[in-house]
Design a protein around this motif. Structure first.
Motif, PDB file in Angstrom:
ATOM      1  N   LEU A 231       0.894  -1.458  -0.098  1.00  0.00           N
ATOM      2  CA  LEU A 231      -0.441  -0.128  -0.218  1.00  0.00           C
ATOM      3  C   LEU A 231       1.211   1.139   0.370  1.00  0.00           C
ATOM      4  N   LYS A 232       0.605   2.001  -0.855  1.00  0.00           N
ATOM      5  CA  LYS A 232       1.353   3.762  -1.024  1.00  0.00           C
ATOM      6  C   LYS A 232      -0.057   4.441  -0.893  1.00  0.00           C
ATOM      7  N   GLN A 233       0.499   5.753  -0.794  1.00  0.00           N
ATOM      8  CA  GLN A 233      -0.300   6.601  -0.243  1.00  0.00           C
ATOM      9  C   GLN A 233       0.401   7.991  -0.125  1.00  0.00           C
ATOM     10  N   LEU A 234      -0.021   8.966  -1.613  1.00  0.00           N
ATOM     11  CA  LEU A 234       1.376  10.382  -1.249  1.00  0.00           C
ATOM     12  C   LEU A 234       0.239  11.460  -1.515  1.00  0.00           C
ATOM     13  N   GLY A 235      -0.109  12.176  -0.623  1.00  0.00           N
ATOM     14  CA  GLY A 235      -0.621  13.285  -1.478  1.00  0.00           C
ATOM     15  C   GLY A 235      -0.109  14.560  -0.396  1.00  0.00           C
ATOM     16  N   THR A 253      -8.728  10.471   0.944  1.00  0.00           N
ATOM     17  CA  THR A 253      -8.744   9.005   0.580  1.00  0.00           C
ATOM     18  C   THR A 253      -8.905   7.902  -0.057  1.00  0.00           C
ATOM     19  N   ASN A 254      -8.719   7.623  -0.983  1.00  0.00           N
ATOM     20  CA  ASN A 254      -8.998   6.954  -1.936  1.00  0.00           C
ATOM     21  C   ASN A 254      -9.177   5.317  -1.603  1.00  0.00           C
ATOM     22  N   LEU A 255      -8.523   4.836  -1.082  1.00  0.00           N
ATOM     23  CA  LEU A 255      -8.373   3.137  -1.414  1.00  0.00           C
ATOM     24  C   LEU A 255      -7.661   3.305   0.712  1.00  0.00           C
ATOM     25  N   GLY A 256      -9.212   2.932   1.450  1.00  0.00           N
ATOM     26  CA  GLY A 256      -9.227   2.526   2.519  1.00  0.00           C
ATOM     27  C   GLY A 256      -9.063   3.675   3.369  1.00  0.00           C
ATOM     28  N   GLY A 257      -8.095   4.269   3.503  1.00  0.00           N
ATOM     29  CA  GLY A 257      -7.960   5.655   3.946  1.00  0.00           C
ATOM     30  C   GLY A 257      -7.054   5.186   5.239  1.00  0.00           C
ATOM     31  N   ALA A 258      -6.391   4.336   4.821  1.00  0.00           N
ATOM     32  CA  ALA A 258      -4.873   3.657   5.820  1.00  0.00           C
ATOM     33  C   ALA A 258      -4.369   5.313   5.880  1.00  0.00           C
ATOM     34  N   ALA A 259      -3.914   6.434   5.358  1.00  0.00           N
ATOM     35  CA  ALA A 259      -3.399   7.385   5.885  1.00  0.00           C
ATOM     36  C   ALA A 259      -3.740   8.782   7.016  1.00  0.00           C
ATOM     37  N   ASP A 260      -3.004   8.749   7.898  1.00  0.00           N
ATOM     38  CA  ASP A 260      -4.136   9.801   8.957  1.00  0.00           C
ATOM     39  C   ASP A 260      -3.571  11.174   8.509  1.00  0.00           C
ATOM     40  N   TRP A 261      -4.497  12.583   7.735  1.00  0.00           N
ATOM     41  CA  TRP A 261      -4.244  13.489   7.387  1.00  0.00           C
ATOM     42  C   TRP A 261      -3.817  14.511   8.711  1.00  0.00           C
ATOM     43  N   PHE A 262      -3.622  14.260   9.759  1.00  0.00           N
ATOM     44  CA  PHE A 262      -3.738  15.360  10.815  1.00  0.00           C
ATOM     45  C   PHE A 262      -2.534  14.349  11.817  1.00  0.00           C
ATOM     46  N   SER A 263      -2.224  13.945  10.722  1.00  0.00           N
ATOM     47  CA  SER A 263      -0.393  13.480  12.095  1.00  0.00           C
ATOM     48  C   SER A 263       0.220  13.998  10.501  1.00  0.00           C
ATOM     49  N   ASN A 279       0.128  20.413   3.887  1.00  0.00           N
ATOM     50  CA  ASN A 279       0.214  18.995   4.465  1.00  0.00           C
ATOM     51  C   ASN A 279       0.545  18.098   3.292  1.00  0.00           C
ATOM     52  N   MET A 280       1.318  17.493   4.068  1.00  0.00           N
ATOM     53  CA  MET A 280       2.166  16.001   3.501  1.00  0.00           C
ATOM     54  C   MET A 280       1.837  15.162   3.736  1.00  0.00           C
ATOM     55  N   SER A 281       0.794  13.924   2.468  1.00  0.00           N
ATOM     56  CA  SER A 281       0.595  12.725   3.635  1.00  0.00           C
ATOM     57  C   SER A 281       1.310  11.860   2.583  1.00  0.00           C
ATOM     58  N   ALA A 282       2.643  10.760   3.268  1.00  0.00           N
ATOM     59  CA  ALA A 282       3.097  10.200   2.614  1.00  0.00           C
ATOM     60  C   ALA A 282       3.137   8.628   3.304  1.00  0.00           C
ATOM     61  N   MET A 283       2.621   7.838   2.667  1.00  0.00           N
ATOM     62  CA  MET A 283       2.943   6.226   3.359  1.00  0.00           C
ATOM     63  C   MET A 283       3.177   5.234   3.003  1.00  0.00           C
ATOM     64  N   GLU A 284       3.452   4.311   3.045  1.00  0.00           N
ATOM     65  CA  GLU A 284       4.433   2.953   2.741  1.00  0.00           C
ATOM     66  C   GLU A 284       4.075   1.894   3.321  1.00  0.00           C
ATOM     67  N   GLN A 285       3.391   0.769   3.128  1.00  0.00           N
ATOM     68  CA  GLN A 285       2.866   0.218   3.863  1.00  0.00           C
ATOM     69  C   GLN A 285       3.545  -1.922   3.266  1.00  0.00           C
ATOM     70  N   ALA A 286       3.500  -2.576   4.010  1.00  0.00           N
ATOM     71  CA  ALA A 286       3.875  -3.853   2.875  1.00  0.00           C
ATOM     72  C   ALA A 286       3.141  -4.726   4.591  1.00  0.00           C
ATOM     73  N   GLY A 287       2.730  -5.427   3.874  1.00  0.00           N
ATOM     74  CA  GLY A 287       2.710  -6.470   4.491  1.00  0.00           C
ATOM     75  C   GLY A 287       2.703  -8.379   4.305  1.00  0.00           C
TER      76      GLY A 287
END
Length: 512
Positions: A231-235, A253-263, A279-287
């Motif tokens: 999962l990758k999110q950048l906004g 957030t388009n796919l699941g809302g995994a990123a927390d925009w407030f942090s 405000n930049m939101s970036a997350m990369e998740q692998a499972g």
């Protein structure tokens, strides 16, 4: 010359009877059992006079010869529709079986005295059925008997499939030519007859066959699955404000809302009279998830077995909030639905032969998962709730395998890629500068799953030859547990020596 001529006639008659399909065994005396009389072609009667009786079994549409001790002058057949009696000489009678049933025949002398009374039982000739059973099922010991025009199968067979085949052969025999009786409906003046239709005999087959050691089948099913998720999110979110007003934007957030925009990280500055904040939101998740289930179950051939290990998951389906009109206190009511999850294996084996096992398999592996879950918003007096889902993999099929052979009954390779992009209209299309006004989500799921089934023909063994998972497990003492952090002492005992000799052949299992 007379003796030679009589011997020639007897030999010629035996030769003709042999070629007509009748055995040429001679039976003499009065101690002939009904079973022996049924297989004899010539029956000699030595005792005569009032009260002399003889029991004879005769095959349908077959004939038998009866030799009398004295001359017969009168013969009476109680039911000519069942059998006929024809005389060629005064001391020889030919009996013909015309219809299945019973009748009796009285033989009288020249002065009306009774010579003998014959109890005739006309039955089907089961020699052909017995020969077919020996030919088609050679590894069995089946005896066929006739009781009231019904077939009784007795003896032993190796498998339930052989028993079913023997019953089918007997049913074919009953519905075939031997079970057909011709009916004459019109008789001509010249002795000719019109034969119209054939009446089928309605008889039954009684299966009393015993199976030599019923086969038992152990089925081992392996469900192996590996699932990978990326999962990758950048906004970018921001605001532009001045002395006369401003604008702020936030990309969803388009796919699941995994990123927390407030942090997320923020960047701000001023250009002239404008204050710009981003405000930049970036997350990369692998499972990765690995599932391995190997249920095993044993059942007798032809019987169904069921295996289930799991539990019940209480899944909320409805939620309602009620408020008290006086106090204003709110209460939450939720409806729960119980859903089973775990490992399930149902199968029915049928041993067709030593090298063929027919299997009807139903297998299922399921567990609760956060994949596809939903969450409710929490308030100060209403707790939040996360509704999980049930991940389920199941397969139902019918296959044929040899003992120890494996086959893949189900498989799945899935590569799912989803991308979504959102942003402010117009501004997000500006090259380079538009990156600050749009957000991008990327999700990739890869799943590989396989279900393997392996049946084994098994036999019971001694209790000492079976090991349990808890064999030789010893809990550690308090000192080793507190100071050394051990939870078990040993697994296996030192005093148990390894068996002498070397191992030969392939040992163990290799899974790829």
């Amino acid at each position: 010359m007379t003796k030679t001529f009589r011997a020639s006639v007897a030999g010629g008659l035996s030769f003709c009877l042999a070629f007509s399909g009748m055995p040429a065994t001679l039976v003499g005396g009065t101690a002939v059992t009904p079973a022996e009389a049924a297989t004899a072609s010539i029956i000699r009667i030595d005792d005569s006079g009032p009260g002399a009786r003889k029991s004879v079994k005769l095959g349908l549409n077959k004939a038998i010869v009866v030799d009398l001790p004295t001359d017969a002058h009168d013969i009476l057949v109680a039911d000519p529709g069942k059998a006929d009696a024809v005389t060629r000489t005064s001391r020889r009678i030919y009996l013909f079986g015309k219809e299945v049933g019973q009748t009796n025949i009285f033989v009288f002398g020249p002065n009306g005295e009774e010579i003998v009374s014959i109890d005739l039982n006309v039955e089907r000739d089961i020699d052909g059925l017995q020969a077919n059973l020996r030919r088609f099922i050679p590894d069995s010991d089946i005896q066929v008997e006739i009781i009231s025009d019904n077939i009784v199968l007795n003896g032993t067979v190796r498998t339930p499939q052989d028993s079913a085949q023997a019953v089918r052969l007997a049913e074919i025999f009953l519905k075939g030519g031997e079970a057909t009786t011709r009916n004459i409906t019109a008789q001509g003046n010249n002795g000719d007859a019109a034969i119209f239709g054939e009446v089928r005999q309605r008889s039954q087959v009684v299966n009393m066959l015993k199976i030599d050691g019923e086969d038992q089948v152990t089925l081992k099913v392996t469900v192996a699955e590996v699932s990978r998720q990326v999962l990758k999110q950048l906004g970018f979110n921001g605001s532009v404000r001045g002395s006369d007003g401003g604008i702020s934007f936030r990309n969803p957030t388009n796919l699941g809302g995994a990123a927390d925009w407030f942090s997320s990280g923020s960047l701000g500055g001023a250009v002239g009279g404008l204050n710009i904040a981003s405000n930049m939101s970036a997350m990369e998740q692998a499972g990765v998830m690995r599932t391995l289930a190997e249920p095993s179950l044993t059942a007798i051939s032809g019987e169904e077995a069921r295996f289930y290990v799991g539990g019940e998951f209480r899944m909320p389906t409805e939620q309602s909030i009620d408020a008290d009109e006086e106090t204003g206190q709110r209460t939450v009511s939720r409806t729960l639905t119980e859903v089973e999850y775990g490992i399930r294996l149902n199968f029915r084996p049928v041993v067709l032969s030593p090298g063929r096992i027919s299997l009807r398999i139903e297998t299922e592996v399921s567990e609760p998962t956060f994949e596809g879950s939903t969450a409710t918003i929490a308030h100060n007096d209403i707790p939040g709730l996360t509704v999980l889902g049930i991940r389920r993999r199941e397969a139902t099929t019918s296959v044929e395998l040899p003992s120890g052979g494996s086959i893949v009954i189900a498989g799945l390779v899935k590569d799912d890629i989803r991308q979504a992009m959102s942003g402010l209209p117009g501004l997000s299309k500006i090259p380079i500068f538009g990156t600050l006004f749009r957000s991008k989500d990327f999700i990739r799921n890869e799943t590989e799953m396989v279900i393997i089934a392996t049946p084994y023909l098994v036999r019971p063994v001694a209790r000492s030859a079976i090991s349990r998972p808890d064999d030789n497990f010893n809990a550690t003492n308090d000192a080793a547990s507190f100071f050394l952090g051990k939870v078990n002492k040993i697994y296996g005992r030192k005093e148990e020596a390894m068996p002498s000799g070397n191992y030969h052949g392939s040992i163990g299992f290799i899974y790829k």
